[in-house]
Design an enzyme around this catalytic site. Sequence first.
Site, PDB file in Angstrom:
ATOM      1  N   ARG A 261       0.858  -1.182   0.000  1.00 51.19           N
ATOM      2  CA  ARG A 261       0.000   0.000   0.000  1.00 51.19           C
ATOM      3  C   ARG A 261       0.895   1.233   0.000  1.00 51.19           C
ATOM      4  NH1 ARG A 261      -3.448  -2.685  -1.369  1.00 51.19           N
ATOM      5  NH2 ARG A 261      -5.520  -3.074  -0.539  1.00 51.19           N
ATOM      6  N   GLU A 290      -4.061   7.566  -4.121  1.00 52.28           N
ATOM      7  CA  GLU A 290      -4.460   7.098  -5.461  1.00 52.28           C
ATOM      8  C   GLU A 290      -5.789   7.719  -5.872  1.00 52.28           C
ATOM      9  OE1 GLU A 290      -4.414   2.824  -5.278  1.00 52.28           O
ATOM     10  OE2 GLU A 290      -2.291   2.819  -4.736  1.00 52.28           O
ATOM     11  N   HIS A 308      -1.650   0.575  -9.627  1.00 53.20           N
ATOM     12  CA  HIS A 308      -2.247  -0.396  -8.687  1.00 53.20           C
ATOM     13  C   HIS A 308      -2.827  -1.596  -9.450  1.00 53.20           C
ATOM     14  CE1 HIS A 308      -4.109  -0.740  -4.416  1.00 53.20           C
ATOM     15  NE2 HIS A 308      -3.858  -1.931  -4.927  1.00 53.20           N
TER      16      HIS A 308
END
Length: 344
Positions: A261, A290, A308
């Site tokens: 993360r 994000e 991602h």
Amino acid sequence: MERNNADPQDLPMAVEANQEGLQSNEDLHLVLVLRLPSFNLPLNDILRPHFHILDPADSPEPACSFLSNHAQSVRALICVGYTPVTAETLNLLPSLELIVASSAGVDHIDIQECRRRGIIMTNASTAFAEDAADYAVALLIDVWRRISAADRFLHAGLWPVKGDYPLASKLRGKRVGIVGLGSIGFEVSKRLEAFGCSIAYNSRMEKPSVPFPYYANVLDLAAHSDALVLCCSLTEQTRHIINKDVMTALGKKGVIINVGRGGLIDEKELVQFLLRGDIGGAGLDVFENEPDVPRELFELDNVVLSPHRAIATPESFEAVYQLILTNLKAFFSNKPLQSVYQIE
Ligand SMILES: O=CC(=O)O
């Protein structure tokens, strides 16, 4: 285990067929699916023959009133993607016993509230492990061998102009520190061993079953590594685990790969370290905010960026659906669950 007796009046759902024949909704266990409306997966169709699915995203009612009106007796919840599951949401679900997360990371779920309530949680890192590990290793090879940068060099027509592209770095013999040796980290270790790298790791606890040196402290791991690969969960303990001191210990040639993360890294510091040349490079699939990515990173040739996507292949999603189905069936028949997330 007791059956769930939702009032069928509350549930405007049709009669469903399952493999054994037609069953009414009253005969099926109730499962709540929480997803963002934009997240339209075949998951509900896979589950419907086996469970009575409640999905607020399919209802015109606001989610809160939907949960209060229809979900009081729900014992199992599927959290799809990164849909936040807050303490407020959990308060609307007084009978909840199980959360099945369709993701590897569970930082969008209030795990402390789950712990307080004794709610069990499963996640999907076993189903995603191979793809996430392939991607982490691909990012590492890309940064060390400068593949994306060489690709840009060619696309820009620079070979005939500037001549040979600068040499990059060899994998064999490199020391890789894996942060988080769960299912994903372990797959990373297997792949990098095959490339001739030496592996060490940091994890919540030492794992007696693995042969690699263990560092209880990430700072020490960084000081003994040429690259760090981040595969751990984001928790209160791991937020900004990669900070200024760790980057300094990793050193000017050190590389950071992140498929965990964004919040694992102090991103502002990372940008400064990269801009100053105080670390060697980075391969980043995840970011703190994000989909916003620090623009400074776009200019750097020693940084490989990805939106991602490490875990995402059609095959891994299929494996996740099957894992969800297996866990729900196990839960309702009082059998052991797979992939239980250990809440600390
Ligand atoms: O990042 C992906 C996941 O947590 O599943």
